[in-house]
Each structure stands twice: as structure tokens, then as C-alpha cells.
Write an enzyme that holds these catalytic residues in place. Structure first.
Site, PDB file in Angstrom:
ATOM      1  N   GLY A   1      26.526  53.742  -3.365  1.00  0.00           N
ATOM      2  CA  GLY A   1      26.955  53.986  -1.995  1.00  0.00           C
ATOM      3  C   GLY A   1      26.124  54.411  -0.855  1.00  0.00           C
ATOM      4  O   GLY A   1      26.909  54.748   0.025  1.00  0.00           O
TER       5      GLY A   1
ATOM      6  N   HIS B   1      19.740  43.048   1.453  1.00  0.00           N
ATOM      7  CA  HIS B   1      18.718  42.786   0.211  1.00  0.00           C
ATOM      8  C   HIS B   1      17.730  43.624   0.296  1.00  0.00           C
ATOM      9  O   HIS B   1      17.077  43.514   1.441  1.00  0.00           O
ATOM     10  CB  HIS B   1      18.343  41.116   0.188  1.00  0.00           C
ATOM     11  CG  HIS B   1      17.621  40.887  -1.043  1.00  0.00           C
ATOM     12  ND1 HIS B   1      18.167  40.732  -2.439  1.00  0.00           N
ATOM     13  CD2 HIS B   1      16.307  40.818  -1.338  1.00  0.00           C
ATOM     14  CE1 HIS B   1      17.075  40.586  -3.143  1.00  0.00           C
ATOM     15  NE2 HIS B   1      16.040  40.445  -2.512  1.00  0.00           N
TER      16      HIS B   1
HETATM   17  C1  GRF Z   1      20.562  48.574  -1.982  1.00  0.00           C
HETATM   18  O1  GRF Z   1      19.193  48.605  -2.315  1.00  0.00           O
HETATM   19  C2  GRF Z   1      20.855  46.985  -1.621  1.00  0.00           C
HETATM   20  O2  GRF Z   1      19.735  46.663  -0.721  1.00  0.00           O
HETATM   21  C3  GRF Z   1      21.070  46.565  -2.857  1.00  0.00           C
HETATM   22  O3  GRF Z   1      21.714  47.411  -3.604  1.00  0.00           O
HETATM   23  C4  GRF Z   1      21.244  48.697  -3.199  1.00  0.00           C
HETATM   24  C5  GRF Z   1      22.552  49.332  -2.900  1.00  0.00           C
HETATM   25  O4  GRF Z   1      22.296  50.821  -2.589  1.00  0.00           O
HETATM   26  N1  GRF Z   1      21.931  45.226  -2.565  1.00  0.00           N
HETATM   27  P1  GRF Z   1      23.346  51.736  -2.436  1.00  0.00           P
HETATM   28  O5  GRF Z   1      24.620  51.571  -3.474  1.00  0.00           O
HETATM   29  O6  GRF Z   1      24.019  51.699  -1.249  1.00  0.00           O
HETATM   30  O7  GRF Z   1      22.869  53.080  -2.491  1.00  0.00           O
END
Ligand code: GRF
Length: 200
Positions: free
Chosen positions: A12, A104
Site C-alpha cells: 500500500g 505497472h
Molecule cells: C507496485 O510496484 C505497482 O507497480 C505494482 O505493485 C506494486 C505495489 O506496491 N502493481 P504498493 O503496494 O503500492 O507498495
């Protein structure tokens, strides 16, 4: 007030970055709902601590119809997949045309598709010998990582020593680009023209 729903599955940190930009007054947006397939992930805990309403997707995905109704009733303007690791059913995507965006952690259309999430992405980038990586924000359609690209930031990874180093650099950039793009949506400054997405 512009309203978003954030879909999360993990740490998150992107949700937190959005939340902080709102708190600072840089983003005139309300996070009206946090949706997750993992009731005990850090992102859901963050939502609970900050009194944001949450919705947990059932293991068998049986409550997506209920979720559509909730999102429509709340008049959500934008659905933000901020680290959401479960494929969304086609009927859900079809219910919100050009209203679902995903972040992504690589420069699409490279290093995307099924199985390309988390460290899988950064390992592939590292091993490919490419010199740049960075986040992509794109619309969600019915194929993994194939919707129109909204925004990208290329970062230099020429001198990184490990995939983990790439992950840190890209995530840092994600925390800037995602609030930026949400702000542009909230200001009605994102336009789809044929196969291109323009940000004014
Ligand atoms: C990020 O690297 C995003 O690009 C991918 O999942 C990760 C999520 O990170 N889809 P977080 O949960 O926001 O720390």
C-alpha cells in the site's frame, strides 16, 4: 469532490502516496473506498487506521457484482489499481469504460503480461540488460497490461547492481507519477484520442 476507489493487494505504499498528496492539499480528491482481495494486507490496515471504507473481494470472486453497485452508488469517478494483483473479471472492466487505471512497474509494452508482477518484473528488466525502466500508468482492458498507455517515466538504471535496486528506484517514481495522473484526471485533463492518451 472527485472520488476514487483504490484497489490494493500488498504494502500500500502507492495508496499512502495518494493519501499524503490529498492531505497536503495537492490533490482535490477523496479516496472513497479501498478494495482488496487480501483482508490482512498492509494496504487494508492503512485504510482502516485512516478511517477509509474498505471492501474485501471474496476468494471465489462472487461479490464483484455487489462491488459494481457500490461503486456506482458512490459515484466513483476513477478506479485506481495501485498494486492490485488479481485479474479483474471482464464484466467488471466493461462496466467502467476508460475509468480503470493500473500502475505497472516497468515500461510497457515490455515486461508486462501474465505473471509479470512484483520482483518478476524487476528481475526480467535486470536480466534483459536494458538501460531504462520506470512506471507505466495505463487504462485497464480485458488483457493483462495492454490498455492504452496514459503516462510513463523513464529512469536511468545503467549503474544498478541488482533487481532490488531497480525496484526501489521505480517505486519511488511510482509515488510521484500516480498522484500526478490522478490529479490530471480530476482536473478533466486526460483525453483519449484514437490510440493516444493526451494529458493537457
Ligand atoms: C507496485 O510496484 C505497482 O507497480 C505494482 O505493485 C506494486 C505495489 O506496491 N502493481 P504498493 O503496494 O503500492 O507498495
Amino acid at each position: 469532490m472527485y472520488k476514487i476507489a483504490c484497489f490494493v493487494s500488498g504494502n500500500g505504499s502507492n495508496l499512502k502516496a495518494i493519501f499524503e498528496e490529498i492531505a497536503k492539499g495537492n490533490l482535490l480528491t477523496e479516496i472513497s473506498l479501498v478494495v482488496s482481495n487480501k483482508s490482512d494486507c498492509n494496504a487494508v490496515k492503512f485504510a482502516e487506521v485512516n478511517a477509509i471504507e474498505t471492501f474485501i473481494i471474496a476468494k471465489d470472486s462472487s461479490n464483484y457484482s455487489e462491488l459494481i453497485n457500490i461503486l456506482l452508488n458512490k459515484k466513483i469517478d476513477l478506479i485506481v489499481l495501485a498494486g492490485f494483483l488479481k485479474k479483474i473479471p471482464d464484466f467488471f472492466v466493461d462496466a467502467f469504460p476508460n475509468k480503470i487505471i493500473n500502475i505497472h512497474p516497468a515500461l510497457l509494452p515490455s515486461f508486462g503480461g501474465k505473471g509479470m508482477y512484483g520482483m518478476n518484473v524487476h528481475n526480467a528488466v535486470f536480466n534483459s540488460s536494458v538501460k531504462v525502466s520506470g512506471p507505466t500508468i495505463h487504462f485497464v482492458n480485458n488483457n493483462y497490461d495492454e490498455g492504452l498507455i496514459i503516462s510513463q517515466r523513464a529512469i536511468d538504471i545503467n549503474d544498478v547492481k541488482s533487481p532490488e535496486e531497480i525496484a526501489v528506484k521505480v517505486l519511488n517514481e511510482e509515488h510521484k507519477i500516480l498522484p500526478f495522473v490522478i490529479r490530471k484526471f480530476s482536473e478533466n485533463k486526460v483525453r483519449v484520442i484514437g490510440s493516444r492518451v493526451l494529458i493537457d
